[in-house]
Design an enzyme around this catalytic site. Structure first.
Site, PDB file in Angstrom:
ATOM      1  N   LYS A   1       0.839  -1.208   0.000  1.00 45.41           N
ATOM      2  CA  LYS A   1       0.000   0.000   0.000  1.00 45.41           C
ATOM      3  C   LYS A   1       0.868   1.251   0.000  1.00 45.41           C
ATOM      4  CE  LYS A   1      -3.703  -2.498   2.302  1.00 45.41           C
ATOM      5  NZ  LYS A   1      -4.162  -3.015   3.598  1.00 45.41           N
TER       6      LYS A   1
ATOM      7  N   GLN B   1      -4.455  -1.628   9.796  1.00 46.93           N
ATOM      8  CA  GLN B   1      -4.427  -2.981   9.236  1.00 46.93           C
ATOM      9  C   GLN B   1      -5.055  -3.989  10.201  1.00 46.93           C
ATOM     10  OE1 GLN B   1      -3.454  -3.717   6.088  1.00 46.93           O
ATOM     11  NE2 GLN B   1      -3.938  -5.868   6.395  1.00 46.93           N
TER      12      GLN B   1
ATOM     13  N   ASP C   1     -11.334   2.520   4.543  1.00 46.08           N
ATOM     14  CA  ASP C   1     -11.678   1.093   4.585  1.00 46.08           C
ATOM     15  C   ASP C   1     -13.192   0.882   4.553  1.00 46.08           C
ATOM     16  OD1 ASP C   1      -9.678  -0.869   4.619  1.00 46.08           O
ATOM     17  OD2 ASP C   1      -9.102  -0.381   6.682  1.00 46.08           O
TER      18      ASP C   1
HETATM   19  N1  GUN Z   1      -6.909  -6.963   6.410  1.00 42.43           N
HETATM   20  C1  GUN Z   1      -7.304  -7.709   5.347  1.00 42.43           C
HETATM   21  N2  GUN Z   1      -8.002  -6.944   4.472  1.00 42.43           N
HETATM   22  C2  GUN Z   1      -8.041  -5.697   5.003  1.00 42.43           C
HETATM   23  C3  GUN Z   1      -8.608  -4.471   4.566  1.00 42.43           C
HETATM   24  O1  GUN Z   1      -9.234  -4.356   3.512  1.00 42.43           O
HETATM   25  N3  GUN Z   1      -8.412  -3.412   5.390  1.00 42.43           N
HETATM   26  C4  GUN Z   1      -7.746  -3.503   6.564  1.00 42.43           C
HETATM   27  N4  GUN Z   1      -7.640  -2.403   7.319  1.00 42.43           N
HETATM   28  N5  GUN Z   1      -7.215  -4.619   6.998  1.00 42.43           N
HETATM   29  C5  GUN Z   1      -7.359  -5.712   6.216  1.00 42.43           C
END
Ligand code: GUN
Length: 295
Positions: A52, A96, A119
């Site tokens: 990311k 995350q 998110d």
């Molecule tokens: N862990 C797995 N997928 C995601 C996501 O889309 N966002 C976040 N914050 N954590 C994740």
């Protein structure tokens, strides 16, 4: 054999559009900014956070990568979130998931400024999705699945979509997204899960199957009718002594068998995965636009 749905190629198309939007925003003196917070050192989470951050840099976004120790307290994490909420250079915040055990993830999500919740996990954004309020943020993986279907020319309206899995990250928001009265939606949606009876019969009635159940090779040929479209959200590590790392990534779909029946299918890796990051970037730019320009 099924047509392969190339998530990397569709993601590139999304990035080409985003680069224009970013140039436009920068021309108005605003650089979109994304903060990604990682607590602990789970290797898979670390890899996601790194990709990311790298994508932000490739696109010329302001990127804040906060790596906190596994021993971080709830109070410390809330203080970091509050600071990012206040930081005018940060338009999107992602913590995350999953965090270490001592962290109450729901409380962290509720502490996010919903206007920066790229998110789409904050209850305010979940409600906006349910209401069809387009100012809200939709979780990135469901958005990526929808965009893949649209870009591949799949007719979603009126189709029977069967979603396997009922998570707050994928299954539930995807069901809400595709049943909306909106372009790229209007589907008849069924959600099945680990406790569903007659699961193969239900999935065989699907025009479109989305597998987000988190079990390697769960979807077999018997689950799929000939000519169905299959979207595989799963990312599962399976041991593979012949691989350099000792494991390889596989989806929730038994790809080789299902590809013989389906009309089109996403590979793992290279299907939904690249789209999730592309949609995170798209949500960050949307947050920036909404926060900075009232557009
Ligand atoms: N862990 C797995 N997928 C995601 C996501 O889309 N966002 C976040 N914050 N954590 C994740």
């Amino acid at each position: 054999m099924a047509e392969l749905i190339d998530g990397r190629a569709v993601a590139e198309k999304v990035y080409a559009e985003l680069r224009q939007e970013i140039a436009d925003l920068k021309g108005r003196g605003v650089t979109p900014g994304l903060a990604v917070v990682l607590v602990g050192d789970d290797p898979a989470s670390r890899a996601y956070v790194r990709s990311k951050d790298k994508m932000c840099r490739d696109l010329g976004l302001h990127s804040v990568k906060l790596e906190l120790p596994a021993t971080t307290t709830q109070e410390d994490l809330l203080a970091h979130v509050a600071e990012l909420n206040r930081d005018a250079a940060v338009h999107g915040i992602l913590v995350q998931s999953p965090p270490p055990k001592q962290i109450d993830e729901g409380a962290i999500v509720r502490a996010l400024d919903p206007a920066k919740d790229v998110d789409g996990f904050h209850p305010g954004n979940v409600a906006k999705l349910a209401f069809g309020d387009v100012s809200g943020f939709v979780p990135c993986t469901p958005l990526g699945c929808q965009r893949l279907l649209i870009e591949c020319g799949v007719e979603i309206a009126g189709s029977h979509v069967v979603v396997l899995g009922r998570s707050m990250i994928v299954g539930k928001p995807l069901a809400m997204l595709l049943m909306q009265k909106a372009n790229g939606a209007n589907a008849t949606v069924t959600v099945v899960h680990s406790r569903s009876r007659h699961l193969p019969e239900i999935t065989r009635s699907a025009d479109i199957i989305v597998a987000a159940i988190g079990q390697a090779h769960f979807v077999q040929a018997e689950h799929v009718r000939s000519g169905a479209i299959v979207i595989d959200v799963g990312i599962n590590r399976v041991d593979d002594p012949t691989a350099a790392r000792g494991y390889r990534l596989v989806g929730d779909v038994a790809f080789d068998k299902v590809a013989r029946k389906a009309a089109a299918i996403t590979p793992v890796p290279g299907g939904v995965g690249p789209m999730t990051i592309a949609m995170l970037m798209a949500n960050t730019i949307k947050a920036c636009r909404q926060l900075s320009l009232s557009l």
